[in-house]
Design a protein around this motif. Structure first.
Motif, short mmCIF file in Angstrom:
data_model
loop_
_atom_site.label_atom_id
_atom_site.label_comp_id
_atom_site.label_asym_id
_atom_site.label_seq_id
_atom_site.Cartn_x
_atom_site.Cartn_y
_atom_site.Cartn_z
N ASP A 80 -5.60 6.44 -5.72
CA ASP A 80 -6.15 6.42 -4.41
C ASP A 80 -5.03 6.41 -3.59
O ASP A 80 -3.80 5.70 -3.71
CB ASP A 80 -7.12 5.17 -4.18
CG ASP A 80 -8.21 5.23 -4.90
OD1 ASP A 80 -8.54 6.24 -5.40
OD2 ASP A 80 -8.88 4.26 -4.70
N PRO A 81 -5.17 7.14 -2.30
CA PRO A 81 -4.08 7.08 -1.30
C PRO A 81 -3.70 5.82 -0.55
O PRO A 81 -2.61 5.59 -0.13
CB PRO A 81 -4.55 7.94 -0.11
CG PRO A 81 -5.76 8.88 -0.74
CD PRO A 81 -6.11 8.01 -1.90
N ALA A 82 -4.74 4.81 -0.73
CA ALA A 82 -4.47 3.46 -0.15
C ALA A 82 -4.47 2.53 -1.33
O ALA A 82 -4.52 1.15 -1.02
CB ALA A 82 -5.68 3.33 0.81
N ARG A 83 -3.82 3.06 -2.36
CA ARG A 83 -3.66 1.99 -3.44
C ARG A 83 -2.58 1.01 -3.27
O ARG A 83 -1.56 1.35 -2.52
CB ARG A 83 -3.41 2.87 -4.72
CG ARG A 83 -3.30 1.94 -5.83
CD ARG A 83 -3.11 2.75 -7.27
NE ARG A 83 -2.61 1.92 -8.41
CZ ARG A 83 -2.70 2.36 -9.56
NH1 ARG A 83 -2.79 3.45 -9.79
NH2 ARG A 83 -2.48 1.49 -10.75
N CYS A 90 1.02 -1.36 0.01
CA CYS A 90 0.00 -0.27 0.03
C CYS A 90 0.84 1.21 0.06
O CYS A 90 1.93 1.33 0.83
CB CYS A 90 -0.85 -0.11 1.18
SG CYS A 90 -1.98 1.45 1.26
N VAL A 104 -5.91 6.26 5.85
CA VAL A 104 -4.74 6.68 5.42
C VAL A 104 -4.16 7.83 6.14
O VAL A 104 -5.09 9.02 6.52
CB VAL A 104 -4.47 7.14 4.11
CG1 VAL A 104 -3.24 7.79 3.83
CG2 VAL A 104 -4.55 5.93 3.09
N GLN A 117 1.21 9.93 3.49
CA GLN A 117 1.54 9.68 2.25
C GLN A 117 2.83 9.94 1.86
O GLN A 117 3.30 10.89 1.17
CB GLN A 117 0.45 10.44 1.26
CG GLN A 117 -1.18 10.24 1.35
CD GLN A 117 -1.92 10.54 0.49
OE1 GLN A 117 -1.86 10.11 -0.74
NE2 GLN A 117 -2.78 11.55 0.65
N ASN A 145 -9.06 4.22 1.86
CA ASN A 145 -8.46 5.40 1.70
C ASN A 145 -8.76 6.39 3.14
O ASN A 145 -7.76 7.27 3.56
CB ASN A 145 -9.33 6.26 0.82
CG ASN A 145 -8.66 5.99 -0.63
OD1 ASN A 145 -7.78 5.29 -0.79
ND2 ASN A 145 -9.57 6.04 -1.77
N GLU A 146 -10.12 6.31 3.67
CA GLU A 146 -10.11 6.95 4.96
C GLU A 146 -9.28 6.60 6.00
O GLU A 146 -9.27 7.39 7.32
CB GLU A 146 -11.85 6.98 5.51
CG GLU A 146 -11.82 5.58 5.75
CD GLU A 146 -12.57 4.71 4.69
OE1 GLU A 146 -12.33 5.08 3.58
OE2 GLU A 146 -13.52 3.86 5.10
N PRO A 206 -9.26 10.96 -5.94
CA PRO A 206 -9.47 11.26 -4.79
C PRO A 206 -8.78 12.43 -3.87
O PRO A 206 -7.55 12.14 -4.10
CB PRO A 206 -9.33 9.80 -3.89
CG PRO A 206 -9.40 8.78 -5.13
CD PRO A 206 -8.65 9.46 -6.16
#
Length: 849
Positions: free
Chosen positions: A161-164, A65, A81, A84, A78-79, A225
């Motif tokens: 996405d931040p959690a990709r 991730c 994270v 980054q 995503n919520e 996002p």
């Protein structure tokens, strides 16, 4: 890197994430087409356990991730994270132009830290970001902008996405199109170093222009996002204080419901186009933002969803008014007095939501609304004052750190972090600036308490502690230590003690280790320079053995530190009670060894350097424990080292299936009973005879084995002559350092004598290290002898053949006994005509030192 060993992958993650590498969410599975396990786990070690061991890594599709999740997160989303630290460009070569990237690199754009070849002709570029706080709103805003322009310029795909998840090097790509032979995933280049957002933005957004931020967001930003969760645009939707669009959604029947803090889920206004007609997937995120994950809604912006709700309102209101006029529909208080258009309805709600501050116009409806809401606005203002007073009670301003300290969570927050704190955002919307910003409002509050600096004071329950700072000045500091909540159970911890005995069968070292742990638990603020060091094969349970200790001391008070972090300039991990070196590997040049000596031996105050924070000073309280799978990894250790208490374990690896239940009980999964037993056992342990600053007796020979692993040529020869059967010193009960030095010159092989001649100044030290490695020790006494008419002083040593009882007697009787015994042994050897005493028979030349 192609092998995909755990060490390779750990190095890869540490390069990208630094100290946060153990917290990275990862996934791995065999066969991506039929059995993908996208749920993932936290940390590489957990992944290795899940897939059945390191040997399976190169057979799996491996993913990591790109964002760091909240420590309490149970799933990748995503919520969740909170940080980054990476920028990625994906599908370079297949969808995005590799040539465009190369042109940017030639012009000055930073090269990616890694180029990961995920399939033939297809790459993922990954940049480790440095120079900014990856948790800060400014960092998230810049990153969002750069990602948007990358999509706009076709430099990546549009899934950012931040959690990709992206592929890790070392595994395989098992997609069906590659047939029965999965394609290896490997690194195919990269700089190996990080880059700044400033440099990346200058070239990706501005083609070299330093004013790239002024360019603004492109249209493609709507596809990406925005920062959410704990980032710059934190999710703040709150059903207890709903925004106008949430109230509109409720009126038109979208059934909004709070599913987690900051996220209000609802039926999608575009649901009639959902192929599955699923009711989940759409949510309000706060500040007018909403999103839907269904394929039919991809490309829709927040404003598009609002337009759909407006159309639905106008449609339903028209139906209601028509039905009422004909008497077909009963009175509905929700619809009876609603404005004629949805836009007017939203304007009224916005006026009410803002407390009437932005009112305009003089029509009777507006005036009536203002009058009816004036009292409510006053009450809300009074309530806000009370709530702000609550914030002032909770948060302390720390002058030297330019930030706030949270009394409840016992942690420091930057100004931006405070502005987005979940107890702050209900009162102050994120994104406010100037005098309206939460951190500034609190700073002006007359009841705000201030502290001078930061501290880490184990055992002190107070959040604020008064004392003297490192310059001897009166000071008030915030205490970032937090007492763990673990009870005691007065029963023997049989499961844990069985594991300790399995790993440490030697009773002498086991008693030392238990005392060492007990001393740390009983004295949380104290530290010892002695490092408990255990070497064993993989899978014996070393890490599991420490799990109860980590729970007893508190997870926040125990830090695992890699060799890379040990060498780094940031050392916030020193703010702990226990530092675990999980993979000890000392460099042959002695650099890391000396670094550890400095950290464990330094007295007084120590400077703490934390990334993006001002340096400050604390009194260190951390003790070190080290593990390694290879005794050869302990390099550069000096013969008279007083730091490392080494034990080489003969333990066999645990049965992984049977060991699952043991690990579960020692980790406290659902049941803290065994951990509570361990705590009581250690707190009740009698330490009156324990000396925390002394090494244990090396009965097992482990210390000698560790020293032998890194011996120079001269040291190794002396050691062998002491321990090998028939060695020149193997049968000696007493000897002098001088005679050993003479024998080295007279009897050692040519390469050993050459090493002495090349560096005579170091020769005596090398000889001493060889004696100590063989278990010999200095008596501290000296004998006298005449040589060429001159009296010579000889340093006396207990030899390898002296038994423990006789050694204890000689030490008890003192100098005369030691000297007499040495001379008696020499006389006996001369009388017997033994030729091993070269100093008496051959008259060798003297060493040049």
């Amino acid at each position: 890197m192609t092998a995909g060993t755990a060490a390779d992958l750990r190095s890869f993650l540490e390069t990208l994430f630094g100290a946060a590498a153990p917290d990275v969410w990862v996934a791995g599975f065999q066969d991506i087409e039929r059995n993908p396990q996208w749920g993932g786990v936290r940390g590489l070690d957990a992944l290795v356990s899940r897939i059945g061991g390191e040997d399976n890594l190169d057979k799996c599709d491996l993913f990591f991730c790109i964002g760091i999740l909240d420590p309490g997160a149970q799933r990748r989303a995503n919520e969740n994270v909170v940080s980054q630290p990476l920028l990625i460009a994906d599908d370079v070569g297949s969808k995005a132009s590799e040539a465009d990237w190369e042109r940017l690199f030639v012009q000055g754009c930073p090269e990616p830290t890694y180029r990961i070849n995920t399939s033939p002709g297809n790459y993922t570029y990954v940049w480790a970001l440095n120079g900014t706080d990856p948790r800060s709103p400014e960092h998230w805003a810049d990153l969002h902008m750069i990602r948007a322009w990358m999509v706009e310029k076709n430099l990546t795909d549009n899934v950012m996405d931040p959690a990709r998840y992206v592929r890790m090097p070392g595994g395989v790509n098992s997609k069906a199109k590659y047939g029965d032979t999965p394609v290896p995933v490997a690194c195919s280049g990269g700089s190996g170093v990080g880059a700044t957002l400033e440099a990346l933005g200058r070239w990706v957004v501005g083609y070299g222009d330093t004013t790239w931020r002024d360019k603004g967001l492109p249209a493609s930003a709507q596809k990406i996002p925005a920062a959410s969760g704990h980032g710059a645009l934190e999710r703040t939707a709150d059903l207890s204080n709903p925004e106008p669009i949430i109230r509109l959604a409720e009126l038109i029947g979208l059934r909004p419901r709070q599913i987690r803090p900051g996220v209000v889920e609802a039926d999608c206004p575009n649901m009639h186009l959902h192929t599955s007609r699923a009711e989940t997937g759409f949510a309000f995120l706060g500040n007018g933002m909403c999103e839907c994950f269904h394929a039919s809604c991809q490309g829709l912006k927040s404003s598009d969803f609002v337009d759909l709700m407006v159309e639905r309102y106008n449609e339903l209101r028209a139906k209601y008014k028509a039905g009422r006029s004909m008497g077909l529909i009963p009175v509905d208080e929700n619809w009876e007095n609603t404005p004629g258009s949805a836009r007017d309805y939203l304007a009224r709600l916005e006026f009410e939501y803002s407390g009437g501050r932005d009112a305009g116009g003089g029509d009777k409806e507006t005036q009536d609304t203002m009058s009816s809401l004036a009292g409510q606005a006053k009450k809300r203002a009074e309530q806000k004052d009370l709530d702000v007073s609550g914030l002032v009670e909770r948060f302390v301003h720390v002058n030297s750190a330019e930030g706030y300290y949270d009394r409840v969570r016992r942690e420091m927050l930057g100004y931006g972090q405070l502005d987005k704190h979940p107890v702050v955002t209900p009162l102050f919307k994120p994104g406010l600036s100037g005098t309206k910003r939460a951190s500034n409002v609190l700073l002006r509050h007359p009841g705000l308490q201030s502290a001078d600096g930061r501290g880490y004071l184990p055992g002190a329950d107070e959040a604020l502690v008064a004392g003297l700072d490192y310059l001897g000045r009166d000071s008030l500091v915030v205490n970032e230590w937090m007492r763990p909540e673990v009870g005691r159970r007065a029963e023997p911890p049989r499961i844990w003690l069985d594991l300790v005995e399995h790993i440490i069968p030697d009773k002498t070292y086991r008693e030392f280790f238990l005392n060492w742990l007990a001393w740390k638990v009983q004295n949380p603020a104290a530290r010892t320079p002695v490092i408990a060091t255990i070497a064993s094969g993989q899978g014996t349970g070393k890490d599991t053995m420490l799990l109860p200790i980590m729970a007893i001391l508190g997870q926040r008070n125990v830090r695992q530190v890699s060799m890379q972090n040990l060498e780094g300039s940031f050392n916030e991990w020193l703010m702990s009670e226990l530092i675990v070196l999980p993979e000890l590997k000392l460099s042959p040049d002695g650099k890391l060894y000396n670094r550890i000596k400095d950290l464990t031996g330094q007295a007084g105050w120590m400077e703490i350097n934390q990334k993006y924070q001002r340096p400050f000073y604390v009194k260190p309280s951390a003790s070190f424990v080290a593990f390694t799978n290879h005794i050869e990894a302990i390099r550069g250790m000096e013969g008279d080292d007083r730091r490392f208490a080494v034990y080489v374990s003969p333990a066999a690896a645990q049965d992984p299936v049977k060991f699952v239940s043991v690990r579960g009980m020692l980790s406290g999964e659902g049941d803290m009973s065994e951990i509570e037993r361990v705590k009581d056992f250690l707190l009740a342990r009698d330490l009156s005879a324990f000396h925390p600053y002394s090494l244990p007796e090396d009965v097992s020979g482990s210390r000698a084995a560790a020293l032998r692993g890194s011996m120079p040529l001269v040291t190794e020869w002396v050691y062998n002559e002491c321990v090998d059967a028939g060695g020149l010193f193997a049968d000696r009960e007493m000897l002098s350092l001088r005679e050993v030095q003479d024998v080295v010159i007279a009897e050692a092989p040519a390469e050993v004598r050459s090493a002495v001649t090349r560096n005579p100044a170091a020769a005596q030290r090398l000889v001493v290290e060889g004696l100590r490695a063989a278990g010999c020790s200095s008596t501290g006494e000296r004998a006298r002898k005449r040589e060429n008419g001159t009296q010579v002083s000889l340093s006396l040593w207990f030899g390898p053949a002296l038994d423990r009882g006789k050694k204890a007697d000689l030490q008890r009787f003192g100098r005369d006994a030691v000297v007499d015994y040495y001379e008696a042994e020499l006389n006996a050897r001369q009388d017997a005509g033994q030729a091993s005493d070269k100093t008496q028979t051959a008259g060798p030349p003297k060493l040049p030192f």
